[in-house]
Design a protein around this motif. Structure first.
Motif, PDB file in Angstrom:
ATOM      1  N   GLN A  21     -39.346 -69.213  35.057  1.00 18.50           N
ATOM      2  CA  GLN A  21     -39.897 -70.588  35.110  1.00 18.50           C
ATOM      3  C   GLN A  21     -40.657 -70.639  36.472  1.00 18.50           C
ATOM      4  O   GLN A  21     -40.253 -70.352  37.432  1.00 18.50           O
ATOM      5  N   ARG A  43     -43.996 -75.882  32.620  1.00 16.38           N
ATOM      6  CA  ARG A  43     -43.820 -75.709  31.230  1.00 16.38           C
ATOM      7  C   ARG A  43     -43.748 -77.257  30.676  1.00 16.38           C
ATOM      8  O   ARG A  43     -44.370 -77.344  29.631  1.00 16.38           O
ATOM      9  N   ASP A  44     -43.029 -78.392  31.337  1.00 18.82           N
ATOM     10  CA  ASP A  44     -43.199 -79.507  30.488  1.00 18.82           C
ATOM     11  C   ASP A  44     -43.539 -80.527  31.506  1.00 18.82           C
ATOM     12  O   ASP A  44     -43.476 -81.555  31.234  1.00 18.82           O
TER      13      ASP A  44
END
Length: 99
Positions: A21, A43-44
């Motif tokens: 991450q 990632r988001d």
């Protein structure tokens, strides 16, 4: 662990096939640069207050920039090898076939 805004937090995957991450540290809440950090995850895009564990490391912004530039150059070189001129596809040997 010490960081400043703009550095990157990398949390190693703890399970086989789990990706790392990666997030950019947008706020450091202590004067000495220690945790917790407000991190914007790549990632988001969400932001979270993070208290990193032993599986995390801080990567300085300048180091991450160098790594990303190196990776872009490596990919560009591979694309040249595969496509001849940097375009997708093509004959990697450079030979021309007549029809």
């Amino acid at each position: 662990m010490r960081a400043e805004a703009g550095d990157w937090l990398v949390v190693k995957g703890t399970v086989v096939d789990a990706p790392d991450q990666v997030g950019q540290i947008v706020e450091v809440r202590t004067r000495d640069g220690g945790p917790p950090y407000v991190v914007k995850w790549v990632r988001d895009g969400h932001q979270a207050l993070v208290f990193p564990g032993p599986d995390a490391l801080v990567v300085a912004a300048a180091v991450m920039t160098r790594r990303q530039e190196h990776e872009r150059n490596r990919i560009a070189e591979l694309q040249k090898l595969i496509g001849g001129t940097g375009k997708q596809g093509g004959d990697p040997t450079g030979s021309k076939q007549s029809t």
